[in-house]
Design a protein around this motif. Structure first.
Motif, short mmCIF file in Angstrom:
data_model
loop_
_atom_site.label_atom_id
_atom_site.label_comp_id
_atom_site.label_asym_id
_atom_site.label_seq_id
_atom_site.Cartn_x
_atom_site.Cartn_y
_atom_site.Cartn_z
N ARG A 499 15.04 -12.72 4.48
CA ARG A 499 14.04 -11.69 3.53
C ARG A 499 14.41 -11.59 2.17
O ARG A 499 13.30 -10.71 1.37
CB ARG A 499 13.93 -10.28 4.43
CG ARG A 499 13.59 -10.23 5.65
CD ARG A 499 12.16 -10.53 5.80
NE ARG A 499 11.12 -9.92 4.88
CZ ARG A 499 10.34 -10.28 4.31
NH1 ARG A 499 9.78 -11.55 4.35
NH2 ARG A 499 9.42 -9.82 3.53
N THR A 516 7.62 -2.66 -15.00
CA THR A 516 8.04 -1.26 -14.58
C THR A 516 7.45 -0.35 -15.73
O THR A 516 7.97 0.89 -15.69
CB THR A 516 9.76 -1.30 -14.72
OG1 THR A 516 10.29 -2.14 -15.69
CG2 THR A 516 10.23 -1.97 -13.26
N TRP B 73 3.99 -9.52 -6.44
CA TRP B 73 3.42 -8.07 -6.98
C TRP B 73 2.45 -8.45 -7.98
O TRP B 73 2.44 -9.39 -8.43
CB TRP B 73 4.79 -7.14 -7.55
CG TRP B 73 4.08 -6.11 -8.12
CD1 TRP B 73 4.17 -5.53 -9.42
CD2 TRP B 73 3.55 -4.82 -7.31
NE1 TRP B 73 3.58 -4.43 -9.66
CE2 TRP B 73 3.11 -4.06 -8.59
CE3 TRP B 73 2.93 -4.71 -6.15
CZ2 TRP B 73 2.46 -2.78 -8.33
CZ3 TRP B 73 2.77 -3.55 -5.88
CH2 TRP B 73 2.09 -2.44 -6.78
N GLU B 421 3.69 -7.99 3.65
CA GLU B 421 4.97 -7.52 2.92
C GLU B 421 4.67 -6.53 1.74
O GLU B 421 3.75 -6.76 0.95
CB GLU B 421 5.61 -8.81 2.44
CG GLU B 421 5.97 -10.24 3.46
CD GLU B 421 6.15 -11.38 3.08
OE1 GLU B 421 7.36 -11.74 2.89
OE2 GLU B 421 5.35 -12.28 3.26
N ASP B 423 6.51 -5.46 -2.11
CA ASP B 423 7.79 -5.40 -2.97
C ASP B 423 7.62 -4.26 -4.08
O ASP B 423 6.60 -4.21 -4.83
CB ASP B 423 7.57 -6.96 -3.77
CG ASP B 423 8.33 -6.92 -5.19
OD1 ASP B 423 9.56 -6.11 -5.24
OD2 ASP B 423 8.48 -7.89 -5.63
N HIS B 425 9.83 -3.17 -6.22
CA HIS B 425 10.78 -3.01 -7.29
C HIS B 425 10.42 -2.23 -8.58
O HIS B 425 11.23 -1.81 -9.36
CB HIS B 425 11.16 -4.65 -7.72
CG HIS B 425 10.05 -5.22 -8.49
ND1 HIS B 425 9.05 -5.86 -8.02
CD2 HIS B 425 9.87 -5.21 -9.84
CE1 HIS B 425 8.09 -6.29 -8.79
NE2 HIS B 425 8.56 -6.02 -9.91
N TRP B 426 9.10 -2.17 -8.90
CA TRP B 426 8.65 -1.68 -10.18
C TRP B 426 8.22 -0.20 -9.83
O TRP B 426 8.21 0.57 -11.04
CB TRP B 426 7.24 -2.28 -10.39
CG TRP B 426 6.42 -2.03 -8.92
CD1 TRP B 426 6.41 -3.04 -7.82
CD2 TRP B 426 5.68 -0.65 -8.90
NE1 TRP B 426 5.68 -2.32 -7.05
CE2 TRP B 426 5.31 -1.14 -7.43
CE3 TRP B 426 5.29 0.17 -9.60
CZ2 TRP B 426 4.36 -0.31 -6.88
CZ3 TRP B 426 4.39 1.23 -8.89
CH2 TRP B 426 4.00 0.87 -7.63
N GLN B 437 16.49 -3.57 -7.68
CA GLN B 437 15.22 -4.24 -7.73
C GLN B 437 14.94 -5.52 -6.59
O GLN B 437 13.85 -5.38 -6.12
CB GLN B 437 14.60 -4.62 -9.01
CG GLN B 437 15.11 -5.81 -9.70
CD GLN B 437 14.46 -7.06 -9.64
OE1 GLN B 437 13.42 -7.06 -8.72
NE2 GLN B 437 14.30 -7.85 -10.22
N HIS B 441 12.17 -4.13 -1.15
CA HIS B 441 11.00 -4.63 -0.59
C HIS B 441 11.16 -4.39 1.10
O HIS B 441 12.21 -4.07 1.44
CB HIS B 441 11.01 -6.14 -0.85
CG HIS B 441 12.26 -6.94 -0.32
ND1 HIS B 441 12.62 -7.29 0.73
CD2 HIS B 441 13.14 -7.48 -1.26
CE1 HIS B 441 13.80 -8.13 0.82
NE2 HIS B 441 14.06 -8.02 -0.35
N THR B 442 9.88 -4.55 1.66
CA THR B 442 9.71 -3.94 3.05
C THR B 442 8.82 -5.03 3.59
O THR B 442 8.05 -6.01 3.08
CB THR B 442 9.15 -2.87 3.10
OG1 THR B 442 7.97 -2.92 2.47
CG2 THR B 442 10.00 -1.43 2.49
N VAL B 443 8.77 -5.21 4.99
CA VAL B 443 7.99 -6.26 5.71
C VAL B 443 7.43 -5.48 7.18
O VAL B 443 8.35 -4.74 7.58
CB VAL B 443 8.48 -7.46 5.91
CG1 VAL B 443 9.79 -7.27 6.55
CG2 VAL B 443 7.67 -8.42 6.51
#
Lengths: 552, 552
Positions: A499, A516, B73, B421, B423, B425-426, B437, B441-443
């Motif tokens: 992942r 960001t 993203w 999915e 992301d 990070h930001w 960062q 993330h996730t899914v």
């Protein structure tokens, strides 16, 4: 010594980790590589990212896992736009030069879509995996419509070895009692001397070509720092070696096979299919091992002697003072261990490789002659070379980790597990199991003790290298709670790894910083009124209004 | 009707699945989209591959998951060489044309490496995600150094709406009591009428531009079949709509929020961080919902009216006879459900979208007005359009699945789960949690009943939509054996999916066929002697010797 060293990156093909004397082979003495290890660091836990040539090399040359670059099998083109070591080096005015094998196939379709002429300057580079091809030779020129004439064929002809296929008829055949050609494609002919003198063999030729390149680069004032990838074809099959190496070893020097009768009784359908494949059945026979291994040892001995000559020349010319020398292999060779032949699975004989790095810089003085047991991946070389030559790190592209801390005796390198992947869609095993080609793949995760192999569509394989260093006991179906827990943990680690980002290669630091700071772009989300905006940001709401017109 | 239909692919931005009357909204009547559904198939289980614009769209336009194309993203450039719908269509002489938003950012660095001029014919295409840009407008032109003047700004000026930022000052602001500009960046201004007449609003403008394109293409004898991507900016924020739509709905038409007090007590750190983020806290307030949702509804009503005009014009001109019309959205909008705002998680309000496909061909007559509950992904549209226009399927690149069997009432479509999915990070959440960062993330994997969300670094989230269709009870930490088993199963399905090939895009059928026939290449592995070779292959060993020289 200038500030930026060069790098000579030597790769043998199909060389097992344990067939050098510095790695413990009792009969095969490789004093020149041993001497390199004495001047540098020898890595005792280095793993390739795939146990076959093509994908392993594409990982090595990109510093990225196979899942990431997508060239999962030999001759599967590396897609246009996949960044390589050469691309990164060029950004800082350094060169990546190829002498020998890459197994790269050009992505002609991708180039056509993007309007890139494969013969153009950029097209050649894209076709050669980012390298400048000083000499490209993948070393397999069988008699077929796909045989390609190589510069080495020209060389053989120029030295009087003329035929329709000099590579096959001289370098990769022997002669029978009546002077007839005996092809080394057949294992029974492995013990014959190759039909070419040692000085004109593939290994000697490629050594000479590396010297040619280094001589040329040294005399070029704009030669810049370079990474020269000296990529030998041997000891990869066809197993045959010129005199006197063909006769140096015999059955007495063949180490005992690592295998057990229990392995033959496996209930794992994929391993069963491996054991039933032709190459495994062939190398499971003792007479095959005892006949072929001496030739394999001779090829390694010859390689070591050639490297001795090369290293001595580099000392004489002063090149050794400013050239990092790395020696490794793209994968191993079962040679009958675990009743297997060739290399397409994940026992140590296939995925563990020798890795020796000599760094001439004074920072490396404290580690000379040491052995590192750090878990290292082949993809770590690209960032290590980038660091030496002054490329800024690129963690958004490069998945390997810089080995410099280990070379310089400092903290800073760590890794919890190594990964290797294999795509067997093309294989006898896939056909025997009727496995759909898109599901015919496996992946190994190894944490230094537990080696867990996920086999899509089948149960996993598990080895405990602490209690079973020979990997003879498959714990993949064991129902003891400890093994169940280990399997769950390794599977979850594999999912975490899977992942991770691996295609997000446009996420440069500038891009991430810009994202960001999106509050500064004027895009406001979820503010009710001016007071909320001002309380949250400390700015007056109207302060975003520009003085003039935006760019058209 | 010619043999190859055209495709009008309409995408709304940030339109929830349940804000159309054909999807059950009790107060928002969308007769024109309802009529489209009555002529076509309405999909009741369609999911986007990311709950935000950029990655969702890059998936839609490539037919590939976010893990595969890597543009995770907004504004993360889609790498050069990532194949798009437009690339596939061009191979069969068809066009992919853009009218509106893509959220694409060009990979300028990648183009520079490959020597591609961004202004060249190929460069423009690479920069526009494979589309020919008839009109490109991402619809966010805030007052900042990143504001870009657009053709729509020119249009407003030409109609007398002149300012330094016509997009913001007219289309996305209202007027206060004293005629002062009231920016729709602030939610409190959502109920004002936009400072532009409806006929010159963004939605009306883009509708007109789509007609311009279709008129032009119809009059071009070489216009060929085309896919026109009509990509509206609304009902995405800034939430403001011209009269009379600003005043059509009020708090009486706002459906009750889907949320529970228990959700506020979550022990999940990531969900906690979501709930604590500004946009979620904002939309958790009833007065915000009741103020903003009527504007959102007005935007949707306006869109439906514009589509009514467009569809009527297509009927009049005969275009409707030969044009597949697909209507969908790139993601939803929480609007305070689950105490959340905007869209960055995986509840149905965020990841489920409306999808209606009208296919004029007689093969689709049997399905008109039907509802499909098949699990469908947004990436399925690209292969569906490719099939309609006569592109051969490309399973080695395209990860979506052709919906034609559903449209034509045939068997052949199946999917066990959908994937999405994200992301982050930001984001505020990443900063609040101090999440590195690269791990932010996730899914989501959803099989039609169980929705399992893997959150890197945190425990998973699990919903059972059968017993809890509102997704109010997080079973991610439940210790009942059933839930533990479901989590293990979903995690394993996620690993299987993650381990599928997704970057092996050069594995064309020709490449795979060539590999599986490697025995014919003359490369022989593991044969002891001639007899073994001949027994295995039925060929004489020397039959490989070519008659003449190989190609040089």
């Amino acid at each position: 010594m200038t500030q930026r060293p060069n790098v000579l990156w030597i790769m043998a093909d199909q060389l097992r980790y344990d067939y050098l004397s510095c790695y413990g082979h009792p009969h095969l003495h490789t004093p020149h590589l041993d001497a390199l290890a004495a001047r540098g660091v020898r890595f005792d836990n280095a793993y390739v990212q795939s146990p076959v040539c093509g994908p392993s090399r594409m990982s090595a040359y990109t510093g990225r896992y196979v899942r990431s670059h997508g060239s999962t099998w030999n001759s599967m083109p590396l897609r246009v736009g996949e960044p390589t070591l050469g691309d990164h080096l060029r950004e800082v005015g350094a060169r990546a030069v190829l002498v020998g094998k890459t197994h790269m196939a050009a992505d002609l379709e991708g180039m056509a879509w993007l309007g890139i002429d494969p013969e153009s300057f950029i097209g050649v580079r894209v076709s050669e995996c980012g390298f400048e091809p000083f000499e490209r030779d993948d070393g397999l020129h069988p008699d077929s419509h796909r045989q390609k004439w190589s510069a080495y064929d020209d060389y053989l002809e120029a030295h009087g070895y003329s035929s329709d296929n000099p590579w096959e008829d001289f370098a990769n055949s022997g002669l029978g009692d009546d002077g007839e050609l005996m092809s080394a494609w057949l294992l029974k002919n492995s013990r014959l001397p190759a039909n070419v003198p040692e000085e004109h063999s593939e290994t000697a030729y490629m050594t000479k070509r590396a010297m040619d390149f280094m001589r040329e680069a040294s005399s070029d004032p704009n030669g810049g720092p370079w990474v020269c990838h000296l990529s030998y074809i041997k000891p990869h099959w066809p197993y045959i070696v010129p005199a006197p190496y063909h006769d140096m070893y015999d059955a007495r020097h063949v180490i005992a096979p690592v295998r057990s009768e229990d392995e033959q009784q496996t209930d794992h359908p994929l391993i069963r299919a491996y054991l039933d494949s032709r190459v495994c059945k062939s190398f499971a026979r003792d007479h095959v091992r005892e006949h072929v291994i001496p030739a394999y040892m001779g090829l390694i001995k010859q390689l070591d002697d050639n490297l001795g000559r090369l290293f001595a020349w580099m000392e004489e010319t002063g090149l050794a003072d400013n050239t990092i020398i790395a020696f490794t292999s793209d994968h191993g060779d079962y040679m009958g261990d675990h009743w297997m032949g060739d290399k397409d699975f994940y026992h140590q004989q296939a995925v563990k490789v020798p890795l020796i790095i000599y760094d001439p810089r004074p920072e490396a003085d404290s580690t000379r002659g040491t052995v590192s047991d750090a878990l290292v991946e082949q993809i770590d070389l690209t960032p290590t070379f980038m660091q030496a030559i002054g490329c800024p790190p690129k963690p958004w592209v490069i998945e390997g980790r810089d080995l410099t801390p280990i070379l310089h005796g400092k903290d800073g390198f760590s890794r919890n597990y190594v990964i290797s992947e294999h795509d067997y869609h093309w294989s006898e095993m896939a056909r025997a199991l009727n496995q759909p080609q898109e599901d015919a793949h496996t992946v190994m995760i190894f944490d230094g003790r537990w080696k867990y192999i996920r086999c899509e569509g089948f149960r996993p394989v598990l080895f405990d290298l602490e209690s079973d260093p020979g990997e003879l006991i498959d714990l993949g179906a064991s129902d003891t709670p400890e093994h169940e827990a280990v399997r769950a943990r390794m599977s979850d680690a594999l999912l975490s790894w899977s992942r991770q980002h691996h295609t997000r290669i446009t996420a440069t630091p500038e891009m991430l910083a810009r994202q960001t700071k999106s509050a500064e772009t004027g895009v406001l989300i979820g503010f009710w009124d001016e007071a909320e905006y001002e309380a949250a940001t400390g700015k007056r709401f109207d302060s975003l209004t520009p003085v003039g017109r935006p760019d058209r």
